[in-house]
Design a protein around this motif. Structure first.
Motif, PDB file in Angstrom:
ATOM      1  N   ALA A  35       0.821  -1.213   0.000  1.00 41.87           N
ATOM      2  CA  ALA A  35       0.000   0.000   0.000  1.00 41.87           C
ATOM      3  C   ALA A  35       0.855   1.264   0.000  1.00 41.87           C
ATOM      4  CB  ALA A  35      -0.943   0.006   1.199  1.00 41.87           C
ATOM      5  N   LYS A  36       1.851   1.303   0.857  1.00 46.19           N
ATOM      6  CA  LYS A  36       2.693   2.499   0.965  1.00 46.19           C
ATOM      7  C   LYS A  36       3.443   2.763  -0.346  1.00 46.19           C
ATOM      8  CE  LYS A  36       6.222   4.661   3.899  1.00 46.19           C
ATOM      9  NZ  LYS A  36       5.839   5.963   3.436  1.00 46.19           N
ATOM     10  N   VAL A  37       3.996   1.733  -0.936  1.00 43.77           N
ATOM     11  CA  VAL A  37       4.727   1.882  -2.202  1.00 43.77           C
ATOM     12  C   VAL A  37       3.788   2.386  -3.289  1.00 43.77           C
ATOM     13  CG1 VAL A  37       5.995   0.639  -4.009  1.00 43.77           C
ATOM     14  CG2 VAL A  37       6.389   0.077  -1.612  1.00 43.77           C
ATOM     15  N   ILE A  38       2.608   1.787  -3.355  1.00 44.71           N
ATOM     16  CA  ILE A  38       1.633   2.164  -4.385  1.00 44.71           C
ATOM     17  C   ILE A  38       1.193   3.615  -4.192  1.00 44.71           C
ATOM     18  CG2 ILE A  38      -0.697   1.720  -5.268  1.00 44.71           C
ATOM     19  CD1 ILE A  38      -0.141  -1.299  -4.578  1.00 44.71           C
ATOM     20  N   ARG A  39       0.840   3.971  -2.952  1.00 42.51           N
ATOM     21  CA  ARG A  39       0.381   5.337  -2.673  1.00 42.51           C
ATOM     22  C   ARG A  39       1.489   6.368  -2.853  1.00 42.51           C
ATOM     23  NH1 ARG A  39      -2.639   4.522   2.903  1.00 42.51           N
ATOM     24  NH2 ARG A  39      -0.991   3.058   2.939  1.00 42.51           N
ATOM     25  N   ASP A  40       2.660   6.094  -2.263  1.00 44.06           N
ATOM     26  CA  ASP A  40       3.755   7.074  -2.306  1.00 44.06           C
ATOM     27  C   ASP A  40       4.232   7.375  -3.726  1.00 44.06           C
ATOM     28  OD1 ASP A  40       3.599   7.170   0.439  1.00 44.06           O
ATOM     29  OD2 ASP A  40       5.521   6.155   0.798  1.00 44.06           O
ATOM     30  N   GLN A  59      -8.648  -4.713  -9.703  1.00 50.13           N
ATOM     31  CA  GLN A  59      -8.215  -3.470  -9.074  1.00 50.13           C
ATOM     32  C   GLN A  59      -9.059  -3.157  -7.840  1.00 50.13           C
ATOM     33  OE1 GLN A  59      -8.540   0.013 -11.599  1.00 50.13           O
ATOM     34  NE2 GLN A  59     -10.421  -0.756 -12.517  1.00 50.13           N
ATOM     35  N   VAL A  60     -10.309  -3.594  -7.840  1.00 50.73           N
ATOM     36  CA  VAL A  60     -11.178  -3.408  -6.677  1.00 50.73           C
ATOM     37  C   VAL A  60     -10.584  -4.133  -5.471  1.00 50.73           C
ATOM     38  CG1 VAL A  60     -13.459  -3.930  -5.725  1.00 50.73           C
ATOM     39  CG2 VAL A  60     -13.252  -3.123  -8.078  1.00 50.73           C
ATOM     40  N   GLU A  61     -10.070  -5.339  -5.685  1.00 53.26           N
ATOM     41  CA  GLU A  61      -9.515  -6.139  -4.595  1.00 53.26           C
ATOM     42  C   GLU A  61      -8.198  -5.542  -4.093  1.00 53.26           C
ATOM     43  OE1 GLU A  61     -11.643  -8.167  -3.489  1.00 53.26           O
ATOM     44  OE2 GLU A  61     -12.906  -8.161  -5.270  1.00 53.26           O
ATOM     45  N   ILE A  62      -7.367  -5.033  -5.000  1.00 51.81           N
ATOM     46  CA  ILE A  62      -6.132  -4.370  -4.570  1.00 51.81           C
ATOM     47  C   ILE A  62      -6.476  -3.147  -3.734  1.00 51.81           C
ATOM     48  CG2 ILE A  62      -4.085  -3.085  -5.325  1.00 51.81           C
ATOM     49  CD1 ILE A  62      -3.970  -4.931  -7.779  1.00 51.81           C
ATOM     50  N   ASN A  63      -7.455  -2.371  -4.180  1.00 53.11           N
ATOM     51  CA  ASN A  63      -7.863  -1.173  -3.442  1.00 53.11           C
ATOM     52  C   ASN A  63      -8.393  -1.523  -2.050  1.00 53.11           C
ATOM     53  OD1 ASN A  63      -7.113   0.847  -5.276  1.00 53.11           O
ATOM     54  ND2 ASN A  63      -8.959   0.520  -6.478  1.00 53.11           N
ATOM     55  N   LYS A  64      -9.085  -2.635  -1.928  1.00 49.41           N
ATOM     56  CA  LYS A  64      -9.543  -3.073  -0.604  1.00 49.41           C
ATOM     57  C   LYS A  64      -8.347  -3.322   0.305  1.00 49.41           C
ATOM     58  CE  LYS A  64     -13.808  -5.302  -2.133  1.00 49.41           C
ATOM     59  NZ  LYS A  64     -14.486  -6.602  -2.334  1.00 49.41           N
ATOM     60  N   ALA A  69      -4.762  -1.641   4.846  1.00 53.02           N
ATOM     61  CA  ALA A  69      -3.386  -1.472   5.334  1.00 53.02           C
ATOM     62  C   ALA A  69      -3.299  -0.536   6.533  1.00 53.02           C
ATOM     63  CB  ALA A  69      -2.481  -0.983   4.210  1.00 53.02           C
ATOM     64  N   LYS A  70      -4.231   0.390   6.646  1.00 50.60           N
ATOM     65  CA  LYS A  70      -4.243   1.315   7.787  1.00 50.60           C
ATOM     66  C   LYS A  70      -4.582   0.606   9.092  1.00 50.60           C
ATOM     67  CE  LYS A  70      -7.182   4.125   5.681  1.00 50.60           C
ATOM     68  NZ  LYS A  70      -8.107   5.242   5.472  1.00 50.60           N
ATOM     69  N   TYR A  71      -5.243  -0.545   8.994  1.00 54.16           N
ATOM     70  CA  TYR A  71      -5.804  -1.178  10.177  1.00 54.16           C
ATOM     71  C   TYR A  71      -5.195  -2.534  10.542  1.00 54.16           C
ATOM     72  CZ  TYR A  71      -9.315   2.261   8.952  1.00 54.16           C
ATOM     73  OH  TYR A  71      -9.941   3.422   8.634  1.00 54.16           O
ATOM     74  N   VAL A  72      -4.422  -3.134   9.640  1.00 52.64           N
ATOM     75  CA  VAL A  72      -3.916  -4.480   9.882  1.00 52.64           C
ATOM     76  C   VAL A  72      -2.399  -4.529   9.695  1.00 52.64           C
ATOM     77  CG1 VAL A  72      -6.080  -5.568   9.175  1.00 52.64           C
ATOM     78  CG2 VAL A  72      -4.270  -5.263   7.514  1.00 52.64           C
ATOM     79  N   ALA A  73      -1.810  -5.580  10.253  1.00 51.36           N
ATOM     80  CA  ALA A  73      -0.384  -5.849  10.057  1.00 51.36           C
ATOM     81  C   ALA A  73      -0.226  -7.288   9.596  1.00 51.36           C
ATOM     82  CB  ALA A  73       0.371  -5.630  11.359  1.00 51.36           C
ATOM     83  N   VAL A  74       0.743  -7.528   8.750  1.00 51.21           N
ATOM     84  CA  VAL A  74       0.998  -8.883   8.236  1.00 51.21           C
ATOM     85  C   VAL A  74       1.747  -9.668   9.293  1.00 51.21           C
ATOM     86  CG1 VAL A  74       2.115 -10.186   6.393  1.00 51.21           C
ATOM     87  CG2 VAL A  74       1.065  -7.978   5.883  1.00 51.21           C
TER      88      VAL A  74
END
Length: 75
Positions: A35-40, A59-64, A69-74
């Motif tokens: 998410a960070k790489v994509i957004r930045d 793309q809908v699933e990637i956007n989800k 990403a703001k709420y979870v950690a791997v």
């Protein structure tokens, strides 16, 4: 990381999920992990999917995943 590199990673994650039938989960996980790489970098999920030779509708699933990403950690 470039869009092409992201596309290669997405494709690998998706293909590894085929035997377990968790492809959609892996697309979400990709969005979370990158998410960070994509957004930045202002990357567009549609372009990443195009490079990965995957359906544009994912793309809908990637956007989800990006939103999650703001709420979870791997683990």
């Amino acid at each position: 990381m470039t869009e092409l590199e992201l596309a290669n990673e997405l494709k690998k994650m998706y293909e590894r999920a085929l035997p377990t039938k968790e492809q959609t989960t892996m697309i979400h996980l990709f969005g979370i992990m990158y998410a960070k790489v994509i957004r930045d970098n202002g990357f567009i999920p549609r372009n990443i999917l195009k490079y990965a030779d995957m359906p544009e509708s994912y793309q809908v699933e990637i956007n989800k995943g990006i939103k999650l990403a703001k709420y979870v950690a791997v683990k």
